[in-house]
Scaffold this motif. Structure first.
Motif, short mmCIF file in Angstrom:
data_model
loop_
_atom_site.label_atom_id
_atom_site.label_comp_id
_atom_site.label_asym_id
_atom_site.label_seq_id
_atom_site.Cartn_x
_atom_site.Cartn_y
_atom_site.Cartn_z
N LEU A 266 26.96 22.01 62.04
CA LEU A 266 27.30 20.62 61.75
C LEU A 266 28.04 20.05 62.95
N LEU A 267 27.54 18.94 63.49
CA LEU A 267 28.11 18.31 64.67
C LEU A 267 28.66 16.94 64.31
N TRP A 268 29.93 16.73 64.56
CA TRP A 268 30.51 15.40 64.37
C TRP A 268 30.51 14.68 65.72
N ILE A 269 29.67 13.63 65.83
CA ILE A 269 29.56 12.84 67.06
C ILE A 269 30.40 11.59 66.87
N GLU A 270 31.61 11.62 67.39
CA GLU A 270 32.54 10.51 67.15
C GLU A 270 32.03 9.20 67.74
N GLN A 271 31.39 9.26 68.91
CA GLN A 271 30.89 8.05 69.56
C GLN A 271 29.86 7.33 68.68
N ALA A 272 29.08 8.12 67.94
CA ALA A 272 28.05 7.54 67.09
C ALA A 272 28.49 7.44 65.64
N ARG A 273 29.71 7.90 65.35
CA ARG A 273 30.26 7.93 63.98
C ARG A 273 29.24 8.58 63.04
N ALA A 274 28.76 9.75 63.44
CA ALA A 274 27.71 10.41 62.66
C ALA A 274 27.91 11.92 62.67
N THR A 275 27.59 12.55 61.54
CA THR A 275 27.52 14.00 61.46
C THR A 275 26.06 14.40 61.36
N ILE A 276 25.65 15.37 62.14
CA ILE A 276 24.27 15.83 62.17
C ILE A 276 24.25 17.33 61.90
N ALA A 277 23.34 17.75 61.04
CA ALA A 277 23.13 19.18 60.81
C ALA A 277 21.97 19.65 61.68
N TYR A 278 22.20 20.74 62.40
CA TYR A 278 21.16 21.33 63.24
C TYR A 278 20.74 22.65 62.60
N VAL A 279 19.47 22.76 62.29
CA VAL A 279 18.93 23.95 61.63
C VAL A 279 17.76 24.46 62.47
N GLU A 280 17.92 25.63 63.06
CA GLU A 280 16.91 26.16 63.97
C GLU A 280 16.01 27.16 63.26
N THR A 281 14.73 27.12 63.56
CA THR A 281 13.78 28.10 63.07
C THR A 281 13.22 28.88 64.26
N LEU A 282 12.27 29.75 64.01
CA LEU A 282 11.73 30.57 65.09
C LEU A 282 11.07 29.73 66.18
N THR A 283 10.37 28.68 65.79
CA THR A 283 9.61 27.90 66.76
C THR A 283 9.98 26.42 66.80
N GLY A 284 11.08 26.04 66.18
CA GLY A 284 11.45 24.63 66.17
C GLY A 284 12.84 24.43 65.61
N ALA A 285 13.19 23.18 65.36
CA ALA A 285 14.52 22.86 64.83
C ALA A 285 14.46 21.54 64.09
N ASP A 286 15.33 21.39 63.10
CA ASP A 286 15.47 20.15 62.36
C ASP A 286 16.84 19.55 62.64
N TYR A 287 16.88 18.22 62.74
CA TYR A 287 18.13 17.48 62.91
C TYR A 287 18.28 16.60 61.68
N VAL A 288 19.27 16.89 60.85
CA VAL A 288 19.39 16.27 59.53
C VAL A 288 20.66 15.42 59.47
N LYS A 289 20.51 14.14 59.08
CA LYS A 289 21.68 13.28 58.94
C LYS A 289 22.20 13.21 57.51
N SER A 290 21.40 13.64 56.55
CA SER A 290 21.89 13.76 55.17
C SER A 290 22.49 15.15 55.02
N THR A 291 23.79 15.25 55.29
CA THR A 291 24.40 16.56 55.50
C THR A 291 25.22 17.06 54.31
N GLY A 292 25.12 16.40 53.16
CA GLY A 292 25.95 16.77 52.02
C GLY A 292 25.80 18.22 51.62
N ALA A 293 24.57 18.70 51.51
CA ALA A 293 24.33 20.09 51.09
C ALA A 293 24.87 21.08 52.12
N TYR A 294 24.74 20.74 53.39
CA TYR A 294 25.23 21.63 54.44
C TYR A 294 26.76 21.67 54.46
N THR A 295 27.37 20.51 54.25
CA THR A 295 28.83 20.47 54.19
C THR A 295 29.34 21.32 53.03
#
Length: 275
Positions: free
Chosen positions: A219-248
């Motif tokens: 979970l990354l808190w980007i203060e400049q963008a006032r946004a929290t982003i969840a980064y979830v990596e897989t074997l061959t790719g990654a997802d960037y998720v802004k709906s982070t409630g479940a991850y929090t």
């Protein structure tokens, strides 16, 4: 320390947030804004979340529709120019190139991992781990493993981000590389655990299953963008998720069951003594 270039990925996030603020202040709906540009439904949402970029011409139309003029409009156009420029290449997998500038811009990083994450790895540990990957070439091993250690070195500098890492005990148990390389990795972890901006805690195996350990994330808190982003990596790719409630929630659950920071340091010391 000079301020680091936030990079076009972060500027795109900031631009999207600024456009959303102007649109809402003007009382313009998403559908109306999409129609003004002939965009498909949902495209503006992607722009506002930083997923898609926007051209100078499209920005002019949006600013006109929102009634934004003068210095405010010029600031948005400048953000647009910065968001459209090309980023310097990163020594990481292709799918992680968006992650590195986000990590660099984050003021707080929270993570749950069943292995030692890249940011906390030594070069030797990283090389040994990456050498087992079916998608990493031999030519990339050295630069990628070096880059991981360099990312962690930022935690020792002034202005380092706040890091809260919850690791499964299996991360300490799994041997990666030689015994000496594993010991050096544990020593590195132990040093980081003493840093004032780092909270390192371990969930013991006796605590049973945890959602975050079966699906590691950051979970990354980007203060400049006032946004929290969840980064979830897989074997061959990654997802960037802004709906982070479940991850929090998953992070909070893991943190609640983890050892205290002091007990975690003692546990790591025990593992170091066994190597």
């Amino acid at each position: 320390m000079p301020e680091e270039d936030p990079g076009p990925v972060v500027q795109r996030l900031i631009l999207g947030e600024r456009l959303r603020t102007h649109r809402e202040a003007a009382g313009v709906g998403l559908d109306d804004a999409n129609s003004a540009l002939g965009w498909y439904r949902g495209k503006l949402s992607k722009v506002e979340t930083g997923t898609l970029g926007v051209s100078e011409k499209e920005l002019v139309v949006l600013l006109s529709q929102y009634g934004v003029t003068g210095p405010d409009a010029e600031q948005v156009r400048q953000l647009g120019r910065e968001a459209r420029r090309r980023a310097a290449p990163e020594r990481v997998s292709d799918w992680a190139k968006q992650y590195i500038p986000l990590e660099r811009a984050a003021s707080e990083i929270r993570m749950v991992y069943s292995e030692i994450p890249g940011m906390l790895q030594t070069r030797d540990y990283g090389r040994a781990q990456l050498s087992r990957s079916p998608v990493v070439t031999a030519a990339d091993l050295e630069p990628m493993s070096t880059a991981r250690e360099e990312r962690g070195n930022r935690l020792y500098l002034d202005g380092a981000p706040r890091v809260k890492a919850v690791l499964g005990e299996e991360a300490l148990l799994r041997r990666v590389g030689t015994p000496q390389q594993m010991r050096s990795q544990l020593v590195r972890l132990r040093e980081m655990a003493d840093l004032p901006t780092v909270s390192l805690r371990v969930v013991q195996l006796t605590c049973g299953p945890h959602a975050g350990l079966s699906c590691p994330f950051t979970l990354l808190w980007i203060e400049q963008a006032r946004a929290t982003i969840a980064y979830v990596e897989t074997l061959t790719g990654a997802d960037y998720v802004k709906s982070t409630g479940a991850y929090t929630l998953a992070f909070e659950q893991a943190e609640a069951d983890a050892l205290s920071e002091d007990d975690t340091r003692t546990l790591i010391d025990d593992f170091i003594g066994k190597e």
